[in-house]
Design a protein around this motif. Structure first.
Motif, PDB file in Angstrom:
ATOM      1  N   TRP A  28       7.493   0.938  -0.707  1.00 17.48           N
ATOM      2  CA  TRP A  28       8.352   0.201  -1.637  1.00 17.48           C
ATOM      3  C   TRP A  28       8.081  -1.305  -1.499  1.00 17.48           C
ATOM      4  CZ3 TRP A  28      11.673   2.555  -5.090  1.00 17.48           C
ATOM      5  CH2 TRP A  28      12.611   1.745  -5.732  1.00 17.48           C
ATOM      6  N   ARG A  29       8.008  -1.777  -0.260  1.00 21.57           N
ATOM      7  CA  ARG A  29       7.720  -3.201  -0.018  1.00 21.57           C
ATOM      8  C   ARG A  29       6.313  -3.559  -0.463  1.00 21.57           C
ATOM      9  NH1 ARG A  29      10.720  -4.646   5.706  1.00 21.57           N
ATOM     10  NH2 ARG A  29      12.758  -4.270   4.827  1.00 21.57           N
ATOM     11  N   GLU A  30       5.370  -2.688  -0.184  1.00 17.96           N
ATOM     12  CA  GLU A  30       3.977  -2.926  -0.568  1.00 17.96           C
ATOM     13  C   GLU A  30       3.838  -3.041  -2.086  1.00 17.96           C
ATOM     14  OE1 GLU A  30      -0.060  -0.397  -0.266  1.00 17.96           O
ATOM     15  OE2 GLU A  30       1.004  -0.663   1.638  1.00 17.96           O
ATOM     16  N   ALA A  31       4.670  -2.322  -2.815  1.00 13.70           N
ATOM     17  CA  ALA A  31       4.648  -2.374  -4.281  1.00 13.70           C
ATOM     18  C   ALA A  31       5.441  -3.570  -4.818  1.00 13.70           C
ATOM     19  CB  ALA A  31       5.204  -1.072  -4.850  1.00 13.70           C
ATOM     20  N   ASN A  32       5.941  -4.420  -3.917  1.00  6.69           N
ATOM     21  CA  ASN A  32       6.738  -5.605  -4.278  1.00  6.69           C
ATOM     22  C   ASN A  32       7.967  -5.259  -5.105  1.00  6.69           C
ATOM     23  OD1 ASN A  32       5.147  -7.551  -2.947  1.00  6.69           O
ATOM     24  ND2 ASN A  32       3.661  -7.467  -4.611  1.00  6.69           N
ATOM     25  N   LEU A  33       8.605  -4.156  -4.753  1.00  9.74           N
ATOM     26  CA  LEU A  33       9.852  -3.769  -5.419  1.00  9.74           C
ATOM     27  C   LEU A  33      11.011  -4.429  -4.664  1.00  9.74           C
ATOM     28  CD1 LEU A  33       8.877  -0.096  -6.136  1.00  9.74           C
ATOM     29  CD2 LEU A  33       9.243  -1.886  -7.814  1.00  9.74           C
ATOM     30  N   PRO A  34      12.149  -4.636  -5.343  1.00 11.96           N
ATOM     31  CA  PRO A  34      13.232  -5.418  -4.733  1.00 11.96           C
ATOM     32  C   PRO A  34      13.885  -4.752  -3.519  1.00 11.96           C
ATOM     33  CG  PRO A  34      13.911  -4.514  -6.856  1.00 11.96           C
ATOM     34  CD  PRO A  34      12.470  -4.212  -6.703  1.00 11.96           C
TER      35      PRO A  34
END
Length: 135
Positions: free
Chosen positions: A125-131
Motif C-alpha cells: 500500500w505504501r509502495e503504491a503511494n496510497l494514503p
C-alpha cells in the motif's frame, strides 16, 4: 522456418521470458485469491468493500490505510466491529499480507462470502503511494 531452426535458442528464451512475465502478472492475483492494491482501491470505491486491518493496535496506530477498521487477528472470532452484512465485500490487510491470509480463512469460516487479502499488505500500500494515516 529456417530462422526459427537456426535461432532456436533465442526463440526458447523469448518464450520462457514471456511465460515468466505472464505468470508474474496474473499468477499473484489468482494464487491465494489475493488482490493488488489497485484492485483493493477499486473494490472499496466501486463495490463499497470494507477495509479491515488485522494488525495489532500499536501497529495500527503507527500507520494504516485511510478508512481501515482495526480488528486484530486474535479478536476476529466474535469481533463486534465487523459488518453485520456478510455479503458485503471485505478487503483484509496487515503489515505484509501473512496475517491477512489467515484472517480471510477465519472470516470465510464465520460466513463472510466475499473476503480477499491485499497482496503485500501495508508495505505494498505504501509502495503504491496510497494514503496512510496515524492515530
Amino acid at each position: 522456418m529456417k530462422f526459427l531452426l537456426d535461432n532456436w535458442m533465442l526463440v526458447l528464451m523469448a518464450v520462457a521470458s514471456g511465460s515468466m512475465l505472464l505468470w508474474s502478472t496474473f499468477g499473484r492475483g489468482v494464487a491465494g485469491g489475493a488482490v493488488s492494491t489497485a484492485e483493493a482501491v477499486r473494490l472499496i470505491n466501486r463495490e463499497k468493500a470494507v477495509l479491515i486491518d488485522v494488525c495489532e493496535p500499536a501497529e495500527y496506530a503507527a500507520g494504516h490505510a485511510i478508512g481501515a477498521k482495526n480488528v486484530p487477528l486474535a479478536t476476529i472470532d466474535g469481533a463486534k466491529n465487523l459488518p453485520s452484512n456478510k455479503a458485503l465485500p471485505l478487503v483484509v490487510m496487515c503489515a505484509t499480507g501473512a496475517r491477512a491470509t489467515r484472517a480471510v480463512a477465519m472470516l470465510k469460516k464465520a460466513g463472510y462470502a466475499n473476503v480477499q487479502p491485499v497482496s503485500g499488505g501495508l508495505a505494498a500500500w505504501r509502495e503504491a503511494n496510497l494514503p496512510i494515516e496515524k492515530v
